[in-house]
Design a protein around this motif. Structure first.
Motif, short mmCIF file in Angstrom:
data_model
loop_
_atom_site.label_atom_id
_atom_site.label_comp_id
_atom_site.label_asym_id
_atom_site.label_seq_id
_atom_site.Cartn_x
_atom_site.Cartn_y
_atom_site.Cartn_z
N GLY A 28 0.80 -1.21 0.00
CA GLY A 28 0.00 0.00 0.00
C GLY A 28 0.83 1.26 0.00
O GLY A 28 0.29 2.35 0.22
N THR A 29 2.10 1.17 -0.23
CA THR A 29 3.00 2.32 -0.26
C THR A 29 4.25 1.93 -1.03
O THR A 29 4.58 0.74 -1.19
N TRP A 30 4.96 2.96 -1.48
CA TRP A 30 6.24 2.70 -2.17
C TRP A 30 7.41 2.77 -1.21
O TRP A 30 8.56 2.66 -1.65
N GLU A 31 7.15 2.98 0.05
CA GLU A 31 8.24 2.99 1.02
C GLU A 31 8.89 1.60 1.06
O GLU A 31 8.21 0.58 1.16
N GLY A 32 10.20 1.57 0.97
CA GLY A 32 10.93 0.30 0.98
C GLY A 32 11.03 -0.35 -0.38
O GLY A 32 11.64 -1.43 -0.51
N VAL A 33 10.49 0.26 -1.42
CA VAL A 33 10.58 -0.35 -2.75
C VAL A 33 12.00 -0.31 -3.30
O VAL A 33 12.37 -1.11 -4.18
N ALA A 34 12.85 0.60 -2.77
CA ALA A 34 14.22 0.70 -3.27
C ALA A 34 14.98 -0.60 -3.06
O ALA A 34 15.75 -1.03 -3.93
N GLU A 35 14.78 -1.24 -1.88
CA GLU A 35 15.48 -2.50 -1.63
C GLU A 35 15.02 -3.59 -2.60
O GLU A 35 15.83 -4.38 -3.10
N VAL A 36 13.74 -3.62 -2.86
CA VAL A 36 13.21 -4.62 -3.80
C VAL A 36 13.77 -4.38 -5.20
O VAL A 36 14.21 -5.31 -5.90
N VAL A 37 13.78 -3.13 -5.62
CA VAL A 37 14.28 -2.81 -6.97
C VAL A 37 15.77 -3.11 -7.07
O VAL A 37 16.25 -3.62 -8.09
N ALA A 38 16.53 -2.83 -5.98
CA ALA A 38 17.97 -3.12 -5.99
C ALA A 38 18.20 -4.62 -6.13
O ALA A 38 19.13 -5.05 -6.85
N GLY A 39 17.39 -5.41 -5.46
CA GLY A 39 17.52 -6.86 -5.59
C GLY A 39 17.23 -7.33 -7.01
O GLY A 39 17.93 -8.20 -7.56
N ILE A 40 16.20 -6.77 -7.60
CA ILE A 40 15.87 -7.14 -8.99
C ILE A 40 17.00 -6.74 -9.93
O ILE A 40 17.38 -7.49 -10.84
N ALA A 41 17.56 -5.56 -9.74
CA ALA A 41 18.66 -5.08 -10.58
C ALA A 41 19.87 -5.98 -10.46
O ALA A 41 20.55 -6.30 -11.44
N HIS A 42 20.16 -6.40 -9.21
CA HIS A 42 21.30 -7.30 -9.00
C HIS A 42 21.06 -8.65 -9.68
O HIS A 42 21.99 -9.25 -10.24
N ARG A 43 19.84 -9.11 -9.65
CA ARG A 43 19.52 -10.41 -10.24
C ARG A 43 19.53 -10.36 -11.77
O ARG A 43 19.98 -11.30 -12.43
N THR A 44 19.05 -9.30 -12.35
CA THR A 44 18.93 -9.21 -13.82
C THR A 44 20.12 -8.52 -14.47
O THR A 44 20.29 -8.61 -15.69
N GLY A 45 20.92 -7.82 -13.66
CA GLY A 45 22.04 -7.08 -14.25
C GLY A 45 21.61 -5.86 -15.03
O GLY A 45 22.37 -5.38 -15.88
N ARG A 46 20.47 -5.35 -14.78
CA ARG A 46 19.95 -4.16 -15.49
C ARG A 46 19.86 -2.97 -14.56
O ARG A 46 19.73 -3.12 -13.33
N ARG A 47 19.97 -1.82 -15.15
CA ARG A 47 19.69 -0.59 -14.41
C ARG A 47 18.19 -0.34 -14.45
O ARG A 47 17.57 -0.38 -15.51
N ILE A 48 17.61 -0.06 -13.25
CA ILE A 48 16.16 0.15 -13.14
C ILE A 48 15.91 1.53 -12.56
O ILE A 48 16.56 1.94 -11.59
N ARG A 49 14.95 2.22 -13.18
CA ARG A 49 14.60 3.55 -12.69
C ARG A 49 13.09 3.67 -12.61
O ARG A 49 12.38 3.30 -13.54
N LEU A 50 12.64 4.18 -11.44
CA LEU A 50 11.22 4.43 -11.23
C LEU A 50 11.01 5.93 -11.07
O LEU A 50 11.65 6.57 -10.22
N ASP A 51 10.11 6.49 -11.87
CA ASP A 51 9.78 7.91 -11.80
C ASP A 51 8.26 8.04 -11.70
O ASP A 51 7.52 7.10 -11.96
N THR A 52 7.86 9.24 -11.34
CA THR A 52 6.43 9.53 -11.39
C THR A 52 5.99 9.56 -12.85
O THR A 52 6.81 9.63 -13.76
N GLN A 53 4.68 9.52 -13.03
CA GLN A 53 4.18 9.42 -14.40
C GLN A 53 4.62 10.58 -15.28
O GLN A 53 4.91 10.41 -16.46
N ASP A 54 4.69 11.79 -14.72
CA ASP A 54 5.12 12.94 -15.51
C ASP A 54 6.63 13.06 -15.59
O ASP A 54 7.15 13.96 -16.25
#
Length: 576
Positions: free
Chosen positions: A60-86
């Motif tokens: 119900g919040t994006w708090e703590g999503v950075a750790e999840v995204v970092a794990g995904i990036a480490h697993r896939t070897g890709r750079r991931i960026r999350l921005d607001t829609q605009d």
């Protein structure tokens, strides 16, 4: 077909085949690579989007999503960026988190929306109450899930009635669950605004109750359209009102995959290189074989084998090159033979006067002759003959080397012929030959008067020598267009047609015995031709055996104040 055309056709064929093959293979490989890369990129992005979206739904919040995204990036070897829609606010960028290189991102992005989608019941009549209840219920659940997430728990979302999430966590202590439920009361101050926004959907024209006596708002055919519009409006209001507490929509960008499989490209270029290599080998074989023959012949020719020649095959540029080499070799061989003959001629010309001088000196030494005036006169004559031959050779050498100096000025041809007549008058009178001058007035040429007089004098000397007693040698000058012609005509025995091409050769004389009874050094005509050529003119002869010979010197005319033949008659002078 010329060699240039064949080379052009071969190169054009190779280029067209290579270009066509490379273009086709590149297009196919690029299309396949782009398709495969796009599909792989989309698949990876969809997987990442699903994981990130699931995190937002569960927490119900994006708090703590950075750790999840970092794990995904480490697993896939890709750079991931999350921005607001605009794109104005950056939520997470794994390149910044890890402090690594900032790899380029693809332009392809995927929207992420972890908010619930309102699923209204099919039966009409309770849309307003259901929407307001759903908004309030979602807010409570979202605040409850956010509370558990901040406490370190991992809430799980289960889809309940109307598509609303119900958050549970079986591992969380009961008191923590109660506390989190307690911090999620209703937002009383937002309820009135919720009702206002929901009411706008029902206030849309055509949706409200019909006035008494008025026509129905819509026919049955249009009622389903109004109902669909109402449901769409309520879903939009639901999303807008839950955004106060729910996770806002994001935009996902992922870097492209590092490294490209170059094996197909290398294979394609290898296939394209085959016709290029084969064409180049064929072309080099065709070109280098005659060039190699020319190289061998040239090397041997430079070593002194002047008889070297190469075969001429075909009519292309290489055949022309071979023919040019053969022509050059012929010219060099002729020049070598001419040089040898010239050396022999010079030796022959000098041998006789030197032998005479030696004989007289030996006779004086032996006392066989006395040193009187006649002897000294003969010795002087032989010495002057040698001097004249040497002077003529030096003049000819300087002229052919372009080192003979000329003092050019405007020369009156008539006056020049008068001076030649005066200079040769004694010699002509000695053999009873008349010299006659006929010249148009004001004939001017730009020339060295002394050298031109020398050339004409050689012609006069030759004419007097070959004229019988009582004959007349005519020196004439006339203008033909832009040319002044000087002619020296005798009435001698003439020159046979087979001998005329050799008249201007060094040391050539008409008498086969090479005596001096009828000839000089054999260089006068050669010198006259070279001086005439240095003045930009030509010298020719016409001769008929038994009727005499005419030598003609043609020189560029210089404009004169009065054109020849206008009001003045040609001058005519005769001397014996």
């Amino acid at each position: 077909m010329t060699f240039r055309t064949r080379v052009f056709a071969l190169v054009a064929l190779v280029v067209l085949v290579a270009t066509g093959a490379s273009t086709y293979l590149t297009f196919i490989l690029a299309e396949n690579a782009v398709t495969a890369s796009a599909q792989a990129q989309q698949q990876v992005m969809r997987q990442i989007a699903e994981e990130v979206t699931q995190y937002g739904r569960n927490h119900g919040t994006w708090e703590g999503v950075a750790e999840v995204v970092a794990g995904i990036a480490h697993r896939t070897g890709r750079r991931i960026r999350l921005d607001t829609q605009d794109g104005t606010v950056g939520i997470v960028d794994t390149a910044v988190l890890e402090g690594g290189p900032v790899t380029p991102m693809t332009k392809l992005t995927i929207p992420i929306d972890a908010r619930a989608q309102l699923d209204l019941p099919a039966a009409p009549g309770k849309e307003r109450e259901t929407t307001l209840l759903a908004i309030e219920q979602y807010r409570k659940e979202i605040r409850f899930a956010a509370c558990l997430s901040r406490a370190g728990m991992q809430p799980q979302a289960v889809t309940g009635q109307y598509g609303l999430p119900i958050f549970t966590n079986l591992t969380a202590p009961a008191d923590m669950v109660d506390d989190c439920r307690a911090v999620a009361p209703s937002l009383a101050h937002s309820i009135d605004r919720d009702k206002e926004e929901v009411g706008r959907c029902f206030d849309t024209p055509g949706e409200g109750p019909a006035a008494p006596g008025s026509r129905p708002a819509a026919t049955p055919a249009t009622a389903p359209g109004r109902a669909q519009h109402l449901r769409t409006c309520l879903r939009e209001v639901f999303l807008t009102r839950i955004s106060i507490v729910g996770p806002e929509p994001l935009r996902l960008a992922v870097s492209s995959e590092d490294g490209i499989d170059t094996t197909p490209i290398i294979l394609a270029f290898s296939v394209v290189a085959v016709p290029i290599v084969l064409g180049s080998l064929l072309l080099s074989r065709h070109v280098l074989r005659p060039i190699q023959r020319l190289t061998v012949a040239t090397r041997r020719f430079g070593e002194g084998s002047l008889d070297q020649r190469v075969s001429v095959d075909g009519g292309d540029e290489l055949a022309q090159l071979a023919a040019t080499f053969n022509g050059m070799a012929d010219s060099v061989q002729r020049a070598e033979e001419q040089q040898r003959r010239m050396i022999a001629d010079i030796a022959h010309e000098l041998r006789t006067p030197l032998a005479n001088v030696r004989a007289y000196l030996e006779a004086l030494e032996d006392g066989l002759v006395s040193a009187d005036a006649t002897l000294f006169g003969s010795l002087h004559e032989e010495t002057m003959l040698q001097q004249r031959i040497i002077d003529d050779l030096q003049t000819l050498a300087l002229a052919e080397a372009g080192a003979l100096e000329y003092q050019r000025s405007a020369v009156d041809v008539g006056e020049l012929l008068d001076s030649c007549r005066s200079a040769h008058q004694p010699a002509a009178a000695a053999v009873v030959v008349q010299l006659e001058v006929t010249a148009e007035p004001a004939l001017l040429v730009h020339a060295d008067a002394g050298r031109l007089r020398q050339a004409v004098g050689n012609l006069v000397t030759n004419a007097v020598r070959h004229s019988p007693a009582g004959a007349t040698v005519t020196l004439s000058a006339l203008r033909l267009g832009h040319t002044v012609q000087i002619r020296v005509t005798d009435r001698g025995c003439g020159i046979p047609a087979e001998d005329q091409p050799r008249v201007f050769h060094r040391f050539w004389r008409a008498d086969r015995a090479r005596t001096r009874a009828t000839g000089g050094s054999g260089l006068g005509l050669t010198i006259a031709r070279q001086i005439t050529a240095d003045h930009g003119g030509t010298i020719t002869l016409t001769s008929e055996p038994g009727h005499g010979t005419t030598f003609t010197i043609s020189l560029p005319a210089t404009p004169s104040p009065e054109r020849p033949g206008e009001g003045r008659a040609p001058s005519h002078r005769t001397s014996v």
